[in-house]
Design a protein around this motif. Structure first.
Motif, mmCIF file in Angstrom:
data_model
loop_
_atom_site.group_PDB
_atom_site.id
_atom_site.type_symbol
_atom_site.label_atom_id
_atom_site.label_comp_id
_atom_site.label_asym_id
_atom_site.label_seq_id
_atom_site.Cartn_x
_atom_site.Cartn_y
_atom_site.Cartn_z
ATOM 1 N N ALA A 146 10.860 0.048 0.739
ATOM 2 C CA ALA A 146 10.522 1.461 0.496
ATOM 3 C C ALA A 146 11.652 2.179 -0.239
ATOM 4 N N ILE A 147 12.893 1.822 0.056
ATOM 5 C CA ILE A 147 14.029 2.428 -0.650
ATOM 6 C C ILE A 147 14.019 2.004 -2.110
ATOM 7 N N GLY A 148 13.636 0.746 -2.379
ATOM 8 C CA GLY A 148 13.500 0.283 -3.759
ATOM 9 C C GLY A 148 12.432 1.057 -4.523
ATOM 10 N N ILE A 149 11.307 1.349 -3.860
ATOM 11 C CA ILE A 149 10.247 2.161 -4.476
ATOM 12 C C ILE A 149 10.769 3.562 -4.770
ATOM 13 N N THR A 150 11.550 4.104 -3.842
ATOM 14 C CA THR A 150 12.109 5.447 -4.014
ATOM 15 C C THR A 150 13.046 5.503 -5.221
ATOM 16 N N LEU A 151 13.878 4.486 -5.401
ATOM 17 C CA LEU A 151 14.754 4.420 -6.576
ATOM 18 C C LEU A 151 13.925 4.383 -7.852
ATOM 19 N N TYR A 152 12.879 3.579 -7.856
ATOM 20 C CA TYR A 152 11.990 3.471 -9.015
ATOM 21 C C TYR A 152 11.409 4.836 -9.370
ATOM 22 N N GLU A 153 10.958 5.578 -8.346
ATOM 23 C CA GLU A 153 10.338 6.886 -8.584
ATOM 24 C C GLU A 153 11.354 7.913 -9.075
ATOM 25 N N MET A 154 12.587 7.858 -8.557
ATOM 26 C CA MET A 154 13.605 8.786 -9.034
ATOM 27 C C MET A 154 13.851 8.595 -10.529
ATOM 28 N N LEU A 155 13.849 7.356 -10.981
ATOM 29 C CA LEU A 155 14.187 7.057 -12.368
ATOM 30 C C LEU A 155 13.030 7.290 -13.329
ATOM 31 N N LEU A 156 11.782 7.041 -12.883
ATOM 32 C CA LEU A 156 10.629 7.131 -13.785
ATOM 33 C C LEU A 156 9.727 8.321 -13.494
ATOM 34 N N GLY A 157 9.786 8.848 -12.275
ATOM 35 C CA GLY A 157 8.925 9.972 -11.926
ATOM 36 C C GLY A 157 7.634 9.575 -11.253
ATOM 37 N N ILE A 158 7.314 8.277 -11.256
ATOM 38 C CA ILE A 158 6.121 7.751 -10.566
ATOM 39 C C ILE A 158 6.503 6.464 -9.847
ATOM 40 N N THR A 159 5.690 6.090 -8.863
ATOM 41 C CA THR A 159 5.923 4.831 -8.157
ATOM 42 C C THR A 159 5.337 3.676 -8.969
ATOM 43 N N PRO A 160 5.751 2.436 -8.718
ATOM 44 C CA PRO A 160 5.336 1.321 -9.588
ATOM 45 C C PRO A 160 3.870 0.930 -9.488
ATOM 46 N N PHE A 161 3.197 1.256 -8.383
ATOM 47 C CA PHE A 161 1.822 0.786 -8.218
ATOM 48 C C PHE A 161 0.827 1.933 -8.062
ATOM 49 N N GLU A 162 1.086 3.058 -8.718
ATOM 50 C CA GLU A 162 0.150 4.176 -8.656
ATOM 51 C C GLU A 162 -1.112 3.820 -9.425
ATOM 52 N N SER A 163 -2.263 3.841 -8.728
ATOM 53 C CA SER A 163 -3.556 3.492 -9.334
ATOM 54 C C SER A 163 -4.629 4.410 -8.785
ATOM 55 N N GLY A 164 -5.842 4.177 -9.227
ATOM 56 C CA GLY A 164 -6.927 5.080 -8.866
ATOM 57 C C GLY A 164 -7.432 4.916 -7.454
ATOM 58 N N THR A 165 -7.313 3.716 -6.889
ATOM 59 C CA THR A 165 -7.880 3.477 -5.564
ATOM 60 C C THR A 165 -6.832 2.885 -4.626
ATOM 61 N N GLU A 166 -7.077 3.033 -3.323
ATOM 62 C CA GLU A 166 -6.175 2.459 -2.336
ATOM 63 C C GLU A 166 -6.142 0.940 -2.465
ATOM 64 N N TYR A 167 -7.290 0.359 -2.764
ATOM 65 C CA TYR A 167 -7.358 -1.101 -2.907
ATOM 66 C C TYR A 167 -6.433 -1.577 -4.025
ATOM 67 N N GLU A 168 -6.438 -0.880 -5.164
ATOM 68 C CA GLU A 168 -5.593 -1.275 -6.292
ATOM 69 C C GLU A 168 -4.113 -1.106 -5.953
ATOM 70 N N ILE A 169 -3.794 -0.057 -5.196
ATOM 71 C CA ILE A 169 -2.395 0.139 -4.780
ATOM 72 C C ILE A 169 -1.964 -1.014 -3.879
ATOM 73 N N MET A 170 -2.802 -1.373 -2.926
ATOM 74 C CA MET A 170 -2.460 -2.459 -2.005
ATOM 75 C C MET A 170 -2.337 -3.791 -2.737
ATOM 76 N N GLN A 171 -3.227 -4.025 -3.703
ATOM 77 C CA GLN A 171 -3.139 -5.262 -4.483
ATOM 78 C C GLN A 171 -1.849 -5.312 -5.286
ATOM 79 N N GLY A 172 -1.413 -4.164 -5.783
ATOM 80 C CA GLY A 172 -0.148 -4.100 -6.497
ATOM 81 C C GLY A 172 1.017 -4.511 -5.613
ATOM 82 N N HIS A 173 1.064 -3.943 -4.404
ATOM 83 C CA HIS A 173 2.132 -4.303 -3.467
ATOM 84 C C HIS A 173 2.082 -5.784 -3.091
ATOM 85 N N LEU A 174 0.883 -6.302 -2.922
ATOM 86 C CA LEU A 174 0.733 -7.668 -2.421
ATOM 87 C C LEU A 174 0.916 -8.738 -3.490
ATOM 88 N N LYS A 175 0.489 -8.452 -4.751
ATOM 89 C CA LYS A 175 0.389 -9.529 -5.734
ATOM 90 C C LYS A 175 1.107 -9.294 -7.053
#
Length: 634
Positions: A193-222
Motif C-alpha cells: 500500500a505504501i508503494g501504491i501511495t508513492l506511485y500516486e504522489m508522483l503521477l496523481g493516480i494509482t496504477p490500477f484505476e479502472s472502471g470496475t472493481e473487478y478490473e481493479i482487482m485483476q490489476g492487483h492480482l495479475k
C-alpha cells in the motif's frame, strides 16, 4: 453538534466524516488544548462489531508513540456518545495535497514517504499492521510533518481479530493481492500500500484505476504496475525499480521491512539531491540482490555436493557390506567463511548527531543552557525538565499550570524564561527550584523567545504577536503588526531595523525598533520558520518546502537560494559572520562558509523529529520528539 460539550470536550467545528464516524475540532476544557474528536456515527453505534472496532482503534493507536503517528489522548463514553480524542494537526491530508496539486515532485514525494515508512515501521516493531495505508490516512501538517492516522482496522499480530477469515480488509485501490484473496494481511501488505501511495504522489493516480472493481482487482492480482517513466519523462529509472519491488505480487519478493524500504528511499533521495553516484556503485536493494544471488549459488553448490556425497556414501556402504575391500576415508572439509555487507561509500554517511539522555519520553519543544551548565527543556502538557550538570542528569519540575510551554530562553539576572499558551510567562531558577510568574502584555500563545545580537529580547506567537524588550524582560513593547498569522521568528540588524517571519509567507519589517511593523513584499506563500541577521546588511530566512532566502540590503530585497530539497527547514544559525548551519526537522544539514551566499548539503538523520534548535558556544542543541535532546558541533 457545534458548541456541545461531551465530557470535558467542547465541539468547535466539524473537520470531516469517515466510514465509522464524524471528526470534530474540539477544545479539551481540562488541559486547555485543541484536539480532534472522532465520534462514532449513530447508525454504527448500534452495531456491536463497529463498537468493538472503534474501541480497538483507541486501544491500538494509544499504544503507539511516534512523531509520524497521530497520538490518541483518550477515549470518550459520555451521554450516549462514543469518541476518541486525538492530536489536532493543523494541515491537510495527503489525498487533498495530491488533489490540489495534481502530483508532487520526486524529492518531496520521497521525503514524505520516508516519514510514512518510519511511522509504519515503528507500528510493525510494536506488533501492529495498519492494513489500510492510503493518502487519505496521512496528514501533512503545516510544518511539513507527515502523520499516519485511522488505525480503525489495524490489528496486532498477536491478537485474535474480530474480522472473520475470508473478509477483505482495506481500500480497494491500495489493497494488496493477498488482501484481495481474503488472506491474512502481513507487514508486506502495508509495504504494498505504501508503494501504491508513492506511485500516486508522483503521477496523481494509482496504477490500477479502472472502471470496475473487478478490473481493479485483476490489476492487483495479475498485472504489473505501468512504469512511471512511460508517463513521466525524466523520472529516474531507479524509481521504477523501487515501485516494482514494493508492488511484487508475491509478498516474499517485496521489501522485507519498512526499514529496508526506507534505506532504498534514502539512497534514492540522496541521488535526487546530489546527482548520480559513482559508476559501479550499488543501491542497498541492488547490494541485497547480489547477496541473495551469492547465497542462492552457494546453496545450489552445497546441494549438489550433498547429493554427490550421498551417492558416495551409498557406494561405499555397498562395498563395505560386500566385504570386497577395506576403505580408508580421509575427509577434509573447508568451510566458507566469506561474508558480504553494505559498504557503498555513496550511501553511508557519518551521522553527526549526538544524543543527550533525558530519561523522559514526552515530546520536547524547546531547550536552552547557560554558561554554568544548567539547562531547561519544556515539552508537551506543560512538562518541564532541568539539569545542573551540563545534561548528565535530568529532573522533572512540577509545572505551574496554565497549559503548554512552547519556548524557553536563558536571560541574564532573571533565569530561564518559559513561554506558553495564552501569553503565560514564567522565570525559573533551577538551582533554587524557584518559579515566578512574569507580567506579559500579550495574551496569545507564545511560540518562541529569542535574543538578538543587538541585546533585544523578543517574544513571538499567534495572531501576529511580537513583543520586544530592551531591558532583559523587565518591560515589553507590543508591536503593531497588522497580521493575524503565527509569527515564528524575529531578528534585528541594529536597534531600529528588524525582520519577522511567520505562517503563509508572512514577512514583516520594522525601522523603529519593533514598535510598528509593515509587510515587506511576498517571497512565498509557504510558512517561513526562522530569520537570522548575519552581518553587514545580510539576513537569512528558511522555511517550508526547503526554501532559503538571502538579503544583503537589510531585508529590502530577497534572493531565493535553490538547494534541491523539499524537507521543512526550521533553523538557520551562524557562529561567525561566515560559518552558518541550516537544519530541517528530520535532520538534513546545510553548511555555509561564505556568509550564506552558498550552502553545501550534508546527509544526516536525526532519528527523532526536531522541534526547535538553540545555538550554544560550539554546539547546536535540539529539542525533539520522544524526549530526545540532540546536538551537533558547529
Amino acid at each position: 453538534m457545534v458548541g456541545a460539550i461531551i465530557g470535558n470536550y467542547k465541539i468547535i467545528s466539524k473537520l470531516g466524516e469517515g466510514g465509522m464516524g464524524v471528526v470534530y475540532k474540539a477544545l479539551d476544557l481540562k488541559l486547555e488544548r485543541f484536539c480532534a474528536l472522532k465520534i462514532l456515527n449513530a447508525q454504527t453505534a448500534q452495531s456491536a462489531q463497529f463498537i468493538e472496532r472503534f474501541k480497538r482503534e483507541a486501544r491500538n493507536q494509544a499504544k503507539l508513540n511516534h512523531p509520524n503517528i497521530i497520538p490518541v489522548y483518550g477515549f470518550v463514553d459520555e451521554q450516549g456518545y462514543l469518541g476518541i480524542a486525538m492530536e489536532f494537526v493543523e494541515g491537510e491530508t495527503l489525498e487533498h495535497v495530491i488533489d490540489r496539486r495534481g502530483s508532487l515532485p520526486v524529492a518531496e514525494s520521497l521525503d514524505i514517504l520516508q516519514q510514512i515508512l518510519r511511522g509504519v515501521g515503528y507500528a510493525h516493531q510494536q506488533g501492529f499492521i495498519h492494513r489500510d495505508i492510503k493518502p487519505s490516512n496521512v496528514m501533512i501538517g503545516a510544518n511539513g510533518v507527515a502523520k499516519i492516522m485511522d488505525f480503525g482496522i489495524s490489528k496486532s499480530i498477536y491478537e485474535k481479530g474480530i474480522t472473520k477469515t475470508g473478509t477483505k480488509i482495506g481500500t480497494l485501490l491500495y489493497m494488496s493481492p493477498e488482501q484481495i484473496n481474503a488472506e491474512e494481511p502481513t507487514r508486506q501488505s502495508d509495504i504494498y500500500a505504501i508503494g501504491i501511495t508513492l506511485y500516486e504522489m508522483l503521477l496523481g493516480i494509482t496504477p490500477f484505476e479502472s472502471g470496475t472493481e473487478y478490473e481493479i482487482m485483476q490489476g492487483h492480482l495479475k498485472k504489473p504496475a505501468p512504469k512511471l517513466s512511460a508517463s513521466l519523462p525524466g523520472i529516474p529509472p531507479f524509481i521504477d525499480k523501487i515501485i516494482a519491488r514494493a508492488l511484487e505480487k508475491e509478498p516474499s519478493r517485496r521489501f522485507a521491512s519498512c526499514e529496508e524500504f526506507n534505506e532504498e528511499i534514502g539512497y534514492a533521495l540522496n541521488i535526487v539531491r546530489q546527482g548520480p553516484v559513482a559508476a559501479g556503485s550499488r543501491s542497498p536493494m541492488e547490494e541485497m540482490d547480489v547477496i541473495r544471488k551469492k547465497r542462492s549459488v552457494k546453496f545450489g553448490i552445497y546441494t549438489f555436493l550433498a547429493f554427490i556425497a550421498i551417492i558416495g556414501i551409498v557406494y561405499l556402504f555397498y562395498y563395505l557390506i560386500s566385504g570386497l575391500r577395506d576403505i580408508k576415508v580421509n575427509d577434509k572439509t573447508k568451510s566458507d567463511t566469506t561474508f558480504s555487507s553494505r559498504t557503498n561509500p555513496n550511501y553511508q554517511a557519518n551521522n553527526p548527531f549526538e544524543t543527550i539522555n533525558t530519561g523522559v519520553s514526552f515530546n520536547l519543544q524547546s531547550v536552552d543552557f547557560n554558561e554554568a551548565g544548567a539547562g531547561v527543556a519544556v515539552g508537551d502538557s506543560g512538562k518541564i525538565i532541568y539539569t545542573l550538570d551540563n545534561g548528565t542528569t535530568w529532573s522533572e519540575q512540577e509545572p505551574p499550570g496554565g497549559g503548554n510551554f512552547n519556548a524557553v530562553k536563558y536571560v541574564q539576572d532573571l533565569g530561564f524564561m518559559l513561554g506558553g499558551d495564552r501569553g503565560n510567562l514564567f522565570a525559573f531558577v533551577p538551582q533554587d527550584s524557584i518559579m515566578k510568574k512574569l507580567t506579559s502584555p500579550g495574551t496569545d500563545d507564545i511560540v518562541r523567545i529569542e535574543s538578538s545580537q543587538t541585546g533585544k529580547l523578543t517574544i513571538t506567537g499567534t495572531k501576529g504577536m511580537i513583543l520586544v524588550s530592551d531591558d532583559n524582560g523587565k518591560t515589553w513593547t507590543k508591536g503593531e503588526t497588522g497580521v493575524e498569522t503565527v509569527i515564528y521568528s524575529v531578528d534585528f540588524a541594529n536597534k531600529d531595523v528588524g525582520i519577522a517571519v511567520g505562517d503563509n509567507g508572512t514577512l514583516l519589517r520594522t525601522e523603529d525598533g519593533g514598535k510598528k511593523w509593515s509587510l515587506s513584499g511576498s517571497i512565498t506563500d509557504t510558512y517561513l520558520k526562522d530569520v537570522k541577521f548575519v552581518g553587514d546588511g545580510a539576513f537569512m530566512i528558511v522555511g517550508g518546502g526547503g526554501q532559503i532566502f538571502r538579503s544583503t540590503d537589510n531585508g529590502e530585497s530577497w534572493r531565493k537560494i535553490d538547494v534541491n530539497i523539499t524537507a521543512p527547514l526550521i533553523s538557520v544559525t551562524f557562529n561567525t559572520p561566515m560559518n552558518g548551519v541550516i537544519l530541517s526537522n528530520s535532520g538534513d544539514i546545510f553548511r555555509s562558509e561564505d556568509g550564506g551566499a552558498t550552502w553545501k548539503y550534508q546527509q544526516a538523520i536525526a532519528n527523532s523529529l526536531i522541534n526547535s534548535v538553540t545555538p550554544g558556544k560550539a554546539r547546536l542543541y535540539m529539542a525533539a520528539s520522544g524526549g530526545a535532546l540532540l546536538y551537533i558541533n558547529y
